[in-house]
Design a protein around this motif. Sequence first.
Motif, PDB file in Angstrom:
ATOM      1  N   VAL A   1       0.829  -1.201   0.000  1.00  8.68           N
ATOM      2  CA  VAL A   1       0.000   0.000   0.000  1.00  8.68           C
ATOM      3  C   VAL A   1       0.859   1.246   0.000  1.00  8.68           C
ATOM      4  CG1 VAL A   1      -1.645   1.316   1.392  1.00  8.68           C
ATOM      5  CG2 VAL A   1      -1.981  -1.125   1.051  1.00  8.68           C
ATOM      6  N   ALA A   2       1.958   1.214   0.717  1.00  3.91           N
ATOM      7  CA  ALA A   2       2.807   2.403   0.826  1.00  3.91           C
ATOM      8  C   ALA A   2       3.745   2.586  -0.349  1.00  3.91           C
ATOM      9  CB  ALA A   2       3.627   2.325   2.116  1.00  3.91           C
ATOM     10  N   MET A   3       3.808   1.643  -1.278  1.00  3.77           N
ATOM     11  CA  MET A   3       4.723   1.749  -2.414  1.00  3.77           C
ATOM     12  C   MET A   3       4.334   2.965  -3.259  1.00  3.77           C
ATOM     13  SD  MET A   3       5.701  -1.146  -5.202  1.00  3.77           S
ATOM     14  CE  MET A   3       6.284  -2.242  -3.934  1.00  3.77           C
ATOM     15  N   PRO A   4       5.255   3.892  -3.486  1.00  2.00           N
ATOM     16  CA  PRO A   4       4.915   5.105  -4.226  1.00  2.00           C
ATOM     17  C   PRO A   4       4.661   4.829  -5.705  1.00  2.00           C
ATOM     18  CG  PRO A   4       7.259   5.014  -3.793  1.00  2.00           C
ATOM     19  CD  PRO A   4       6.629   3.849  -3.069  1.00  2.00           C
ATOM     20  N   ALA A   5       3.838   5.695  -6.301  1.00  2.00           N
ATOM     21  CA  ALA A   5       3.541   5.580  -7.727  1.00  2.00           C
ATOM     22  C   ALA A   5       4.794   5.818  -8.564  1.00  2.00           C
ATOM     23  CB  ALA A   5       2.456   6.575  -8.116  1.00  2.00           C
ATOM     24  N   SER A   6       5.727   6.587  -8.023  1.00  2.07           N
ATOM     25  CA  SER A   6       6.941   6.884  -8.773  1.00  2.07           C
ATOM     26  C   SER A   6       7.863   5.678  -8.894  1.00  2.07           C
ATOM     27  CB  SER A   6       7.689   8.055  -8.131  1.00  2.07           C
ATOM     28  OG  SER A   6       8.117   7.688  -6.836  1.00  2.07           O
ATOM     29  N   ALA A   7       7.512   4.586  -8.244  1.00  2.79           N
ATOM     30  CA  ALA A   7       8.338   3.391  -8.344  1.00  2.79           C
ATOM     31  C   ALA A   7       8.110   2.664  -9.668  1.00  2.79           C
ATOM     32  CB  ALA A   7       8.045   2.458  -7.175  1.00  2.79           C
ATOM     33  N   ALA A   8       7.244   3.214 -10.504  1.00  4.85           N
ATOM     34  CA  ALA A   8       6.989   2.615 -11.810  1.00  4.85           C
ATOM     35  C   ALA A   8       8.254   2.677 -12.664  1.00  4.85           C
ATOM     36  CB  ALA A   8       5.846   3.349 -12.504  1.00  4.85           C
ATOM     37  N   LYS A   9       8.314   1.811 -13.643  1.00  6.23           N
ATOM     38  CA  LYS A   9       9.473   1.743 -14.536  1.00  6.23           C
ATOM     39  C   LYS A   9       9.611   3.064 -15.309  1.00  6.23           C
ATOM     40  CE  LYS A   9      11.250  -0.799 -18.456  1.00  6.23           C
ATOM     41  NZ  LYS A   9      10.985  -1.804 -19.466  1.00  6.23           N
ATOM     42  N   PRO A  10      10.821   3.628 -15.371  1.00  8.79           N
ATOM     43  CA  PRO A  10      11.028   4.863 -16.136  1.00  8.79           C
ATOM     44  C   PRO A  10      10.691   4.650 -17.621  1.00  8.79           C
ATOM     45  CG  PRO A  10      12.920   4.403 -14.745  1.00  8.79           C
ATOM     46  CD  PRO A  10      12.043   3.190 -14.700  1.00  8.79           C
ATOM     47  N   LEU A  11      10.128   5.688 -18.236  1.00  3.42           N
ATOM     48  CA  LEU A  11       9.766   5.629 -19.652  1.00  3.42           C
ATOM     49  C   LEU A  11      10.607   6.620 -20.448  1.00  3.42           C
ATOM     50  CD1 LEU A  11       5.878   5.456 -19.330  1.00  3.42           C
ATOM     51  CD2 LEU A  11       7.456   3.579 -19.819  1.00  3.42           C
ATOM     52  N   ASP A  12      11.039   6.214 -21.638  1.00  3.85           N
ATOM     53  CA  ASP A  12      11.853   7.062 -22.509  1.00  3.85           C
ATOM     54  C   ASP A  12      11.035   8.242 -23.027  1.00  3.85           C
ATOM     55  OD1 ASP A  12      13.999   5.346 -22.209  1.00  3.85           O
ATOM     56  OD2 ASP A  12      13.582   4.237 -24.052  1.00  3.85           O
ATOM     57  N   VAL A  13      11.713   9.369 -23.213  1.00 11.35           N
ATOM     58  CA  VAL A  13      11.093  10.568 -23.767  1.00 11.35           C
ATOM     59  C   VAL A  13      12.133  11.335 -24.572  1.00 11.35           C
ATOM     60  CG1 VAL A  13      11.607  12.068 -21.786  1.00 11.35           C
ATOM     61  CG2 VAL A  13       9.608  12.556 -23.223  1.00 11.35           C
TER      62      VAL A  13
ATOM     63  N   VAL B   1      17.088  13.879 -24.748  1.00  9.50           N
ATOM     64  CA  VAL B   1      16.717  12.462 -24.708  1.00  9.50           C
ATOM     65  C   VAL B   1      16.904  12.006 -23.268  1.00  9.50           C
ATOM     66  CG1 VAL B   1      17.273  10.157 -25.553  1.00  9.50           C
ATOM     67  CG2 VAL B   1      17.502  12.136 -27.076  1.00  9.50           C
ATOM     68  N   GLY B   2      15.930  11.246 -22.744  1.00 14.51           N
ATOM     69  CA  GLY B   2      16.070  10.762 -21.383  1.00 14.51           C
ATOM     70  C   GLY B   2      14.904   9.911 -20.954  1.00 14.51           C
ATOM     71  N   GLN B   3      14.671   9.898 -19.645  1.00 18.63           N
ATOM     72  CA  GLN B   3      13.597   9.083 -19.080  1.00 18.63           C
ATOM     73  C   GLN B   3      12.827   9.874 -18.051  1.00 18.63           C
ATOM     74  OE1 GLN B   3      15.699   5.563 -17.665  1.00 18.63           O
ATOM     75  NE2 GLN B   3      14.963   4.477 -19.459  1.00 18.63           N
ATOM     76  N   LEU B   4      11.531   9.562 -17.945  1.00 20.15           N
ATOM     77  CA  LEU B   4      10.646  10.157 -16.942  1.00 20.15           C
ATOM     78  C   LEU B   4      10.077   9.050 -16.068  1.00 20.15           C
ATOM     79  CD1 LEU B   4       8.599  12.616 -19.214  1.00 20.15           C
ATOM     80  CD2 LEU B   4      10.587  13.153 -17.805  1.00 20.15           C
ATOM     81  N   HIS B   5       9.836   9.391 -14.805  1.00 24.38           N
ATOM     82  CA  HIS B   5       9.191   8.449 -13.892  1.00 24.38           C
ATOM     83  C   HIS B   5       8.452   9.198 -12.814  1.00 24.38           C
ATOM     84  CE1 HIS B   5      12.473   9.039 -10.928  1.00 24.38           C
ATOM     85  NE2 HIS B   5      13.201   9.181 -12.017  1.00 24.38           N
TER      86      HIS B   5
END
Length: 186
Positions: free
Chosen positions: A37-49, A182-186
């Motif tokens: 429950v406490a796992m943050p949403a930002s722990a999602a896999k980074p996505l390329d942008v 070029v990079g990643q967002l999370h």
Amino acid sequence: PTCSCARWHSAPFGKGWIMGRRLFVFGAVAMLFSVLVAMPASAAKPLDVEFEVTTYFAPAPTDTFAASGPAVSAGLMCSEGTKEEVVPEKWSPLGPDKVTRNGQVISRYACSPGDGFGTDDTFVIKMQLHLDVSTGGSTWVLNWVLKDGTGAFEGLHGNGNGFGSIFFDGPPPPIGAADALVGQLH
């Protein structure tokens, strides 16, 4: 036995063992639940942008950006918008013995309406620019970090690298700069 608790200790699988096991299982389940429950949403896999940023020198039309890649397809980033510098470019001094200059610029980006985003959805990117004066000084490499966001971008983080160059519309002087990030967002 003289101890009234002897029955708890006398059998290898007596009531004390069962009670302890129940408490252990209950505690383990409660701990697992709290971690999930406490796992943050930002722990999602980074996505390329990828960002293409156009900056005009004064007098200027509006600075713009276009974004593409999996982060845009997943709805994490808008596809286009405007840019304004909140901390203008600052460059290290140019000296006769220097072949490189370092610069920094901090800009706020606002989404164009559409893609489920609005003009209140903004983010701030800080770029560190590295210019090689010995090659004519019209191109640079850069590192960037997404520092802050509002609206849909609150809590969004990202970083990457890229390059840039000045561009002309006829003879000099240049009318603007184009940066590719070029990079990643999370």
